[in-house]
Design a protein around this motif. Structure first.
Motif, short mmCIF file in Angstrom:
data_model
loop_
_atom_site.label_atom_id
_atom_site.label_comp_id
_atom_site.label_asym_id
_atom_site.label_seq_id
_atom_site.Cartn_x
_atom_site.Cartn_y
_atom_site.Cartn_z
N GLN A 105 37.11 57.85 32.44
CA GLN A 105 38.31 57.31 33.07
C GLN A 105 39.53 57.95 32.45
N ASN A 113 45.32 54.36 36.62
CA ASN A 113 44.11 55.17 36.62
C ASN A 113 44.21 56.20 37.75
N THR A 116 38.39 58.23 37.81
CA THR A 116 37.23 57.54 37.25
C THR A 116 35.99 58.13 37.90
N PRO A 329 39.34 49.58 33.95
CA PRO A 329 38.91 50.32 35.15
C PRO A 329 39.24 49.52 36.42
N GLU A 333 34.91 49.62 40.08
CA GLU A 333 34.05 50.02 38.96
C GLU A 333 33.51 48.80 38.23
#
Length: 459
Positions: A105, A113, A116, A329, A333
């Motif tokens: 990640q 983010n 990932t 995350p 995920e």
């Protein structure tokens, strides 16, 4: 020095822009506090180099690396900060056994983010990624599976490898050692480009630290910090108008800002905006989502630019996530769910009470699941004589029915005979339970799944 504030602005307008700018800058300031502590601070378990992996060989515990709220006790981490100003970096990920859950990640300077990858989406084969900073548009080099361009030059990189048993350490350490970070020029066998000037990373002033050392700087000086932080990130075209508005109170990437140049009225107006922004963040933290059987699991706090930009609600979610669980995350995920109250709505307290969670079936995931106990106030692990802080799918001694259902017994004292595997020890005081459900099925993501409540039982 002339005031940086647009003289055409009223006090109310200054406050409104300051509120918006503070909420926008808030997660970056918290991230910077971690960045400085991890890269420039004293040698600690969380110390990390720029441009090189730090491999954490031991799971988080009450005595190891217990400084980040909700420290993960399921996976071993490798972590690095990358500076992409000079050139992109090639990330090499090794091949993993088919049964092992893992992911990589990356988060940008804004704390979103942007990348990932792992078991859930690309599988466990060896992969190579080119991580580049804003504006990079070169071709995909031979031997690179994917090019990923970030919105900032400083990025945070994590890898996670699940620990499947007490003797799993050597196998995971060998896998960690196979991760690679290679400057693009070295990967191509070419001369390195000229080095950029070294950025200044001053220590966050103690006056800006709140609570558990989070750098939040709720004073007009935050604008100078924001200006400095934005030298390491690019303003996205979609946010050009937003930054034009910020500029009217002196919030300009790389710009100088001297609080002493403000009039008393301007400083007061900025402070009013900061206070309003912080109140919004605190209110949302206290009202994250509608509880389901006492469990709270907001889906909108983690993700990328598609989820965490575009308006006040998105920027507020990004700020709240930074204080609540920075760099978590995305929900696709892993779904995090937290319980701090029992089925009757009373706070969880292990001083005199015991609780049971009865699952008819195992949580609906393709990856793994676990339930971990943390202190309710600090969200850190609390020492317990048992040395046990979680129960999960890898614990073979949990009693299970034919459908995979099971019960967890939460109490401070040892359990009755025959229930040792079901026992999830809790501290003698207020606590919270955090469920981690990796590889969630659709019912979890749609919130159709109702987690079972914590039922108070006789200890």
């Amino acid at each position: 020095m002339t005031s940086p504030i647009d003289p055409a602005l009223s006090a109310d307008e200054i406050s409104a822009i300051a509120r918006e700018a503070y909420v926008y800058a808030f997660p970056m300031m918290i991230a910077y506090g971690f960045f400085h502590r991890q890269t420039c601070g004293p040698d600690t378990p969380e110390k990390q180099a720029i441009g090189r992996f730090t491999h954490f060989r031991t799971l988080g515990s009450p005595t190891f690396n217990n400084v980040i709220p909700w420290i993960n006790t399921d996976t071993l981490y490798s972590a690095a900060w990358l500076d992409l100003r000079r050139e992109p970096v090639v990330l090499s990920v090794p091949a993993f056994e088919a049964h092992r859950f893992q992911n990589v990640q990356a988060a940008d300077w804004y704390t979103m983010n942007f990348f990932t990858r792992g078991t859930r989406d690309v599988g466990n084969g060896a992969r190579t990624y080119l991580l580049a900073g804003p504006g990079w548009s070169g071709p995909r080099p031979r031997g690179v599976d994917e090019v990923v361009v970030a919105d900032s030059w400083i990025i945070k990189l994590f890898t996670r490898i699940i620990v499947e048993g007490p003797d799993d350490g050597p196998a995971i350490h060998a896998l960690q050692d196979q991760y690679g970070l290679t400057p693009l020029s070295q990967f191509l066998g070419q001369p390195a480009p000229p080095a950029p000037s070294e950025p200044e990373f001053p220590a966050p002033p103690a006056s800006g630290l709140r609570g558990r050392g989070f750098f939040e700087q709720p004073t007009p000086e935050f604008i100078a910090t924001f200006n400095q932080l934005m030298t390491q990130a690019a303003v996205h075209p979609d946010e050009a108008a937003l930054f034009e508005r910020f500029a009217r109170i002196g919030a300009v990437p790389g710009g100088a800002f001297d609080v002493a140049a403000l009039t008393a009225e301007q400083a007061a107006a900025i402070q009013t905006g900061i206070d309003a922004g912080l109140a919004q963040i605190e209110h949302r933290l206290a009202n994250l989502d509608t509880p389901v059987n006492g469990w709270v699991y907001p889906m909108d706090l983690r993700g990328g630019r598609d989820r965490l930009t575009g308006g006040d609600a998105a920027y507020l979610a990004r700020a709240v996530a930074a204080r609540y669980a920075i760099w978590g995350p995305g929900a696709e995920e892993v779904v995090y769910m937290v319980a701090e109250v029992d089925a009757a709505g009373a706070p969880l307290d292990g001083t005199t009470a015991a609780y049971e969670i009865r699952f008819d079936q195992a949580p609906p995931v393709d990856g793994f699941w676990s339930y971990t106990i943390y202190d309710a106030a600090s969200r850190l692990l609390v020492p317990h004589p048992s040395g046990r802080y979680k129960r999960g799918d890898r614990d073979a001694d949990i009693r299970r029915n034919a459908d995979g259902g099971f019960s967890l017994l939460l109490q401070n004292a040892p359990p009755p005979a025959g229930r040792e595997g079901d026992w999830l020890p809790v501290p003698a005081g207020r606590f919270q339970v955090v469920g981690r459900l990796y590889g969630p099925h659709a019912p979890l993501l749609s919130r159709a799944y109702a987690p079972p409540p914590l039922v108070r039982v006789a200890p």
